[in-house]
Design a protein around this motif. Structure first.
Motif, mmCIF file in Angstrom:
data_model
loop_
_atom_site.group_PDB
_atom_site.id
_atom_site.type_symbol
_atom_site.label_atom_id
_atom_site.label_comp_id
_atom_site.label_asym_id
_atom_site.label_seq_id
_atom_site.Cartn_x
_atom_site.Cartn_y
_atom_site.Cartn_z
ATOM 1 N N GLY A 192 0.833 -1.189 0.000
ATOM 2 C CA GLY A 192 0.000 0.000 0.000
ATOM 3 C C GLY A 192 0.866 1.236 0.000
ATOM 4 O O GLY A 192 1.944 1.261 -0.608
ATOM 5 N N VAL A 193 0.415 2.262 0.689
ATOM 6 C CA VAL A 193 1.156 3.510 0.769
ATOM 7 C C VAL A 193 1.541 3.754 2.228
ATOM 8 O O VAL A 193 0.691 4.033 3.071
ATOM 9 C CB VAL A 193 0.317 4.695 0.247
ATOM 10 C CG1 VAL A 193 1.105 5.982 0.358
ATOM 11 C CG2 VAL A 193 -0.114 4.448 -1.187
ATOM 12 N N GLY A 194 2.796 3.604 2.547
ATOM 13 C CA GLY A 194 3.273 3.853 3.905
ATOM 14 C C GLY A 194 2.729 2.860 4.909
ATOM 15 O O GLY A 194 2.257 1.768 4.568
ATOM 16 N N SER A 195 2.741 3.248 6.177
ATOM 17 C CA SER A 195 2.330 2.355 7.243
ATOM 18 C C SER A 195 0.815 2.270 7.399
ATOM 19 O O SER A 195 0.296 1.347 8.026
ATOM 20 C CB SER A 195 2.939 2.820 8.572
ATOM 21 O OG SER A 195 2.521 4.151 8.874
ATOM 22 N N ALA A 196 0.088 3.219 6.839
ATOM 23 C CA ALA A 196 -1.367 3.238 6.985
ATOM 24 C C ALA A 196 -2.032 2.115 6.191
ATOM 25 O O ALA A 196 -3.015 1.528 6.641
ATOM 26 C CB ALA A 196 -1.925 4.584 6.556
ATOM 27 N N ARG A 232 -6.983 1.165 -10.033
ATOM 28 C CA ARG A 232 -6.449 2.296 -10.802
ATOM 29 C C ARG A 232 -5.035 2.668 -10.343
ATOM 30 O O ARG A 232 -4.222 3.130 -11.149
ATOM 31 C CB ARG A 232 -7.386 3.499 -10.678
ATOM 32 C CG ARG A 232 -8.730 3.299 -11.365
ATOM 33 C CD ARG A 232 -9.753 4.320 -10.930
ATOM 34 N NE ARG A 232 -10.100 4.170 -9.505
ATOM 35 C CZ ARG A 232 -11.120 4.784 -8.922
ATOM 36 N NH1 ARG A 232 -11.911 5.590 -9.644
ATOM 37 N NH2 ARG A 232 -11.375 4.616 -7.636
ATOM 38 N N VAL A 233 -4.767 2.489 -9.050
ATOM 39 C CA VAL A 233 -3.430 2.811 -8.528
ATOM 40 C C VAL A 233 -2.633 1.552 -8.207
ATOM 41 O O VAL A 233 -1.451 1.619 -7.853
ATOM 42 C CB VAL A 233 -3.524 3.719 -7.295
ATOM 43 C CG1 VAL A 233 -4.098 5.069 -7.689
ATOM 44 C CG2 VAL A 233 -4.369 3.078 -6.189
ATOM 45 N N GLU A 234 -3.289 0.391 -8.287
ATOM 46 C CA GLU A 234 -2.665 -0.916 -8.121
ATOM 47 C C GLU A 234 -2.014 -1.109 -6.755
ATOM 48 O O GLU A 234 -0.936 -1.683 -6.628
ATOM 49 C CB GLU A 234 -1.649 -1.177 -9.244
ATOM 50 C CG GLU A 234 -2.273 -1.188 -10.629
ATOM 51 C CD GLU A 234 -1.273 -1.588 -11.708
ATOM 52 O OE1 GLU A 234 -0.075 -1.312 -11.534
ATOM 53 O OE2 GLU A 234 -1.700 -2.188 -12.703
ATOM 54 N N HIS A 235 -2.694 -0.629 -5.714
ATOM 55 C CA HIS A 235 -2.238 -0.929 -4.362
ATOM 56 C C HIS A 235 -3.397 -0.698 -3.384
ATOM 57 O O HIS A 235 -4.461 -0.182 -3.758
ATOM 58 C CB HIS A 235 -1.014 -0.098 -3.967
ATOM 59 C CG HIS A 235 -1.204 1.385 -4.000
ATOM 60 N ND1 HIS A 235 -2.045 2.068 -3.137
ATOM 61 C CD2 HIS A 235 -0.657 2.335 -4.804
ATOM 62 C CE1 HIS A 235 -2.001 3.352 -3.394
ATOM 63 N NE2 HIS A 235 -1.171 3.559 -4.406
ATOM 64 N N ALA A 236 -3.185 -1.095 -2.138
ATOM 65 C CA ALA A 236 -4.194 -0.875 -1.105
ATOM 66 C C ALA A 236 -4.291 0.603 -0.775
ATOM 67 O O ALA A 236 -3.277 1.292 -0.663
ATOM 68 C CB ALA A 236 -3.844 -1.670 0.147
ATOM 69 N N VAL A 237 -5.511 1.094 -0.648
ATOM 70 C CA VAL A 237 -5.718 2.521 -0.360
ATOM 71 C C VAL A 237 -6.145 2.751 1.086
ATOM 72 O O VAL A 237 -6.014 3.857 1.601
ATOM 73 C CB VAL A 237 -6.745 3.136 -1.324
ATOM 74 C CG1 VAL A 237 -6.164 3.203 -2.733
ATOM 75 C CG2 VAL A 237 -8.055 2.354 -1.318
ATOM 76 N N ARG A 238 -6.673 1.740 1.741
ATOM 77 C CA ARG A 238 -6.934 1.806 3.166
ATOM 78 C C ARG A 238 -7.204 0.397 3.684
ATOM 79 O O ARG A 238 -7.344 -0.547 2.897
ATOM 80 C CB ARG A 238 -8.086 2.737 3.515
ATOM 81 C CG ARG A 238 -9.409 2.439 2.871
ATOM 82 C CD ARG A 238 -10.398 3.541 3.222
ATOM 83 N NE ARG A 238 -11.735 3.247 2.767
ATOM 84 C CZ ARG A 238 -12.196 3.482 1.547
ATOM 85 N NH1 ARG A 238 -11.382 4.031 0.650
ATOM 86 N NH2 ARG A 238 -13.433 3.198 1.223
ATOM 87 N N SER A 239 -7.278 0.277 5.002
ATOM 88 C CA SER A 239 -7.461 -1.046 5.593
ATOM 89 C C SER A 239 -8.276 -0.946 6.868
ATOM 90 O O SER A 239 -8.426 0.123 7.467
ATOM 91 C CB SER A 239 -6.103 -1.695 5.884
ATOM 92 O OG SER A 239 -5.372 -0.925 6.826
ATOM 93 N N ASN A 274 -16.700 3.247 3.810
ATOM 94 C CA ASN A 274 -16.060 4.555 3.637
ATOM 95 C C ASN A 274 -15.171 4.940 4.814
ATOM 96 O O ASN A 274 -14.044 5.410 4.624
ATOM 97 C CB ASN A 274 -17.128 5.630 3.421
ATOM 98 C CG ASN A 274 -17.853 5.463 2.104
ATOM 99 O OD1 ASN A 274 -17.226 5.246 1.072
ATOM 100 N ND2 ASN A 274 -19.175 5.545 2.136
ATOM 101 N N SER A 275 -15.651 4.739 6.027
ATOM 102 C CA SER A 275 -14.890 5.176 7.196
ATOM 103 C C SER A 275 -14.041 4.085 7.816
ATOM 104 O O SER A 275 -13.086 4.368 8.552
ATOM 105 C CB SER A 275 -15.851 5.718 8.263
ATOM 106 O OG SER A 275 -16.647 4.668 8.792
ATOM 107 N N GLY A 276 -14.379 2.820 7.554
ATOM 108 C CA GLY A 276 -13.679 1.717 8.190
ATOM 109 C C GLY A 276 -14.125 1.457 9.616
ATOM 110 O O GLY A 276 -13.563 0.596 10.299
#
Length: 405
Positions: A192-196, A232-239, A274-276
């Motif tokens: 994904g992007v960083g530790s988030a 579209r960005v080919e990675h995890a956007v949130r979890s 949306n919020s998790g």
């Protein structure tokens, strides 16, 4: 992988075709209605009735799937075989297998190709613990194409609703996306992007495309996270952190994510996409009479279409349950008394049937009916409402092997 096989301990009428109808649901392995103490206005107006049980399946069942038209039911088995049954009566119609002998590994995930994706109907996608992805044409018994990764084990698969692409995941933490027409790899997503949103750090057991957004899919596994991926960005956007997923126990409908965790508390949960944030914990034991052994879930699913029902099952208590979202997630009924765990559940496309299967090798098909009154009788195949918590079916033999084309 499931342990040694067991058998359902119930008195049945069995025919040559292997499908059987339970004579009394109060026997072990029966279908129990909810005996909740809730007020009548809060109780579900749905109930379960046993239709038939496929009793001669020789191997444990890891995954089941109804065809898009509801006429076939495929079962992925521990001996590496996909067995396809006539969903109306449980007769074995087709057997699909790539390998034979002791080297065969379990079939761990199944999906029928959505209608309209191609002129060719009855195409079934199967993933295997040996790392293979196979396209089968069910009615001809032919394997159309196989993708093999000898260094991986695959546990889950899903089609995008339009059938144009499909995705797999498993042992190596990576979600792979393929083009259905060319069978070529489009993307590998593992970070994904960083530790988030770091992606998965352990095995992945469940994967679902968002039915309302073709660019989004979700996955869950041993790392106690549900990852939300954007193609579209080919990675995890949130979890989402929390669910411990050990089977096909992640689903999504509108903005609600359903998770079933293999643990003794907070097993069945719903989350806001949306919020998790967690929306609800669905209590597993809602009836007066329930198992003293906690349930640990391997599978959870919304009903097709409106997602008005939830089905889930697992080990520990070795049972499956159905809950009614339209009645405040009240319990509809329980499939209890099984000798082994439940590994898979699947609703048919019309919300009228439910398949339940697992370690005892049997495949149980239940009907989902609307209650017509407190003392109503079923006028459906001879099923009568006897006393509370029991269903007495009419006897019926099933003979022979039937082909459905």
């Amino acid at each position: 992988v499931a342990r040694a096989l067991g058998r359902l301990k119930c008195k049945t009428v069995q025919g040559d075709g292997g499908a059987r109808r339970p004579e009394a649901a109060q026997a072990a392995g029966g279908c129990k209605e909810s005996t909740s103490s809730a007020s009548p206005s809060d109780m579900s107006q749905k109930r379960l009735i046993p239709l038939y049980t496929v009793s001669d399946n020789p191997s444990e069942v890891f995954t089941t799937r109804f065809s898009p038209d509801g006429k076939l039911l495929a079962a992925g088995c521990g001996d590496g075989t996909v067995r396809v049954y006539n969903a109306a009566n449980g007769r074995l119609a087709y057997e699909l297998r790539n390998s034979k002998g002791r080297e065969a590994m379990p079939v761990t995930g199944l999906r029928f190709r959505p209608l309209g994706a191609s002129k060719t109907k009855n195409v079934l996608l199967a993933v295997n613990a040996d790392g293979s992805v196979s396209h089968w044409h069910v009615t001809s018994g032919k394997c159309l194409h196989t993708i093999k990764d000898d260094n991986n084990q695959l546990y889950c698969v899903d089609y995008r609703p339009d059938g144009a692409i499909f995705a797999t995941a498993g042992k190596d933490f990576t979600v792979r996306v393929y083009d259905e027409a060319t069978k070529t790899l489009m993307s590998e997503m593992c970070t994904g992007v960083g530790s988030a949103t770091p992606g998965h750090s352990n095995r992945v057991f469940s994967l679902k495309f968002n039915p309302t957004d073709p660019n989004i899919m979700i996955s869950g596994g041993w790392d106690n996270t549900v990852q939300i991926w954007d193609l579209r960005v080919e990675h995890a956007v949130r979890s989402i952190y929390g669910p411990h997923i050990c089977g096909d126990a992640v689903d999504i409908y509108d903005n609600t994510i359903l998770t079933g965790s293999w643990r003794t508390k907070n097993q069945l949960e719903m989350w806001d996409y949306n919020s998790g944030e967690k929306i609800a914990d669905i209590p597993w034991n809602q009836s007066v009479v329930h198992s003293a052994t906690p349930a640990m879930l391997y599978c959870a699913q919304f009903s097709k279409g409106s997602a008005s029902l939830i089905a889930a099952g697992g080990t520990g208590s070795n049972e499956a349950k159905v809950f009614d979202r339209s009645a405040g997630n009240r319990l509809v009924g329980t499939v209890a008394g099984l000798s082994r765990g439940v590994y898979t559940v699947d609703f048919d496309p019309f919300g009228r049937k439910l398949a339940v299967a697992g370690g005892d090798t049997a495949i149980r098909i239940l009907g989902i009916e609307t209650k017509s009154g407190d003392s109503a009788a079923f006028d459906d195949g001879g099923y009568d409402h006897a006393e509370e918590g029991s269903i007495v079916p009419s006897e019926s033999k099933v003979e022979g092997k039937e082909s459905h084309k």
